[in-house]
Motif scaffolding. Structure first.
Motif, PDB file in Angstrom:
ATOM      1  N   UNK A  13       0.915  -1.117  -0.040  1.00 39.24           N
ATOM      2  CA  UNK A  13      -0.153   0.030   0.062  1.00 39.24           C
ATOM      3  C   UNK A  13       0.913   1.196   0.060  1.00 39.24           C
ATOM      4  N   UNK A  14       1.850   1.170   0.986  1.00 38.82           N
ATOM      5  CA  UNK A  14       2.847   2.499   0.755  1.00 38.82           C
ATOM      6  C   UNK A  14       3.379   2.463  -0.452  1.00 38.82           C
ATOM      7  N   UNK A  15       3.835   1.535  -1.278  1.00 39.02           N
ATOM      8  CA  UNK A  15       4.699   1.588  -2.776  1.00 39.02           C
ATOM      9  C   UNK A  15       3.494   2.208  -3.573  1.00 39.02           C
ATOM     10  N   UNK A  19       3.882   5.696  -5.706  1.00 39.29           N
ATOM     11  CA  UNK A  19       4.189   5.648  -7.092  1.00 39.29           C
ATOM     12  C   UNK A  19       2.778   6.569  -7.680  1.00 39.29           C
ATOM     13  N   UNK A  20       1.726   6.775  -6.979  1.00 39.71           N
ATOM     14  CA  UNK A  20       0.669   7.444  -7.383  1.00 39.71           C
ATOM     15  C   UNK A  20       0.917   8.827  -7.274  1.00 39.71           C
ATOM     16  N   UNK A  21       1.558   9.139  -6.109  1.00 37.57           N
ATOM     17  CA  UNK A  21       1.880  10.741  -5.702  1.00 37.57           C
ATOM     18  C   UNK A  21       3.333  11.198  -6.171  1.00 37.57           C
ATOM     19  N   UNK A  22       4.121  10.006  -6.821  1.00 39.46           N
ATOM     20  CA  UNK A  22       5.451  10.613  -7.204  1.00 39.46           C
ATOM     21  C   UNK A  22       6.234  10.825  -5.937  1.00 39.46           C
ATOM     22  N   UNK A  26       9.214   6.773   2.282  1.00 41.87           N
ATOM     23  CA  UNK A  26       9.236   7.585   3.314  1.00 41.87           C
ATOM     24  C   UNK A  26       8.123   8.896   3.294  1.00 41.87           C
ATOM     25  N   UNK A  27       8.327   9.572   2.184  1.00 45.36           N
ATOM     26  CA  UNK A  27       7.441  10.682   2.302  1.00 45.36           C
ATOM     27  C   UNK A  27       5.861  10.111   2.251  1.00 45.36           C
TER      28      UNK A  27
END
Length: 79
Positions: A13-15, A19-22, A26-27
């Protein structure tokens, strides 16, 4: 302090969010946690949040002096 995500579903989910937000992972974690904190704080009724602010930052006691037009004119100077 490091944060280790041991759950594969959470890591995925983090990945996806990264990816969606670029973003970096960590961010993405920081963004998601901050968004959830904001939603949680906003869930507290405004009346309760305002009461907490009034308690933390109480108004000074009244002076008994009138704040008339001359008072405000004096504050604004020559405006």
């Amino acid at each position: 302090m490091p944060l280790y995500i041991k759950d594969d579903t959470t890591a995925e989910l983090v990945a996806q969010l990264a990816k969606l937000r670029g973003l970096t992972k960590q961010a993405a974690v920081r963004l998601a946690v901050q968004a959830e904190l904001d939603r949680t704080r906003e869930a507290i009724p405004l009346r309760e949040r305002a009461a907490a602010l009034r308690t933390a930052h109480a108004l000074p006691p009244p002076t008994g002096k009138a704040a008339d037009k001359d008072f405000f004119d004096d504050l604004s100077g020559t405006l």
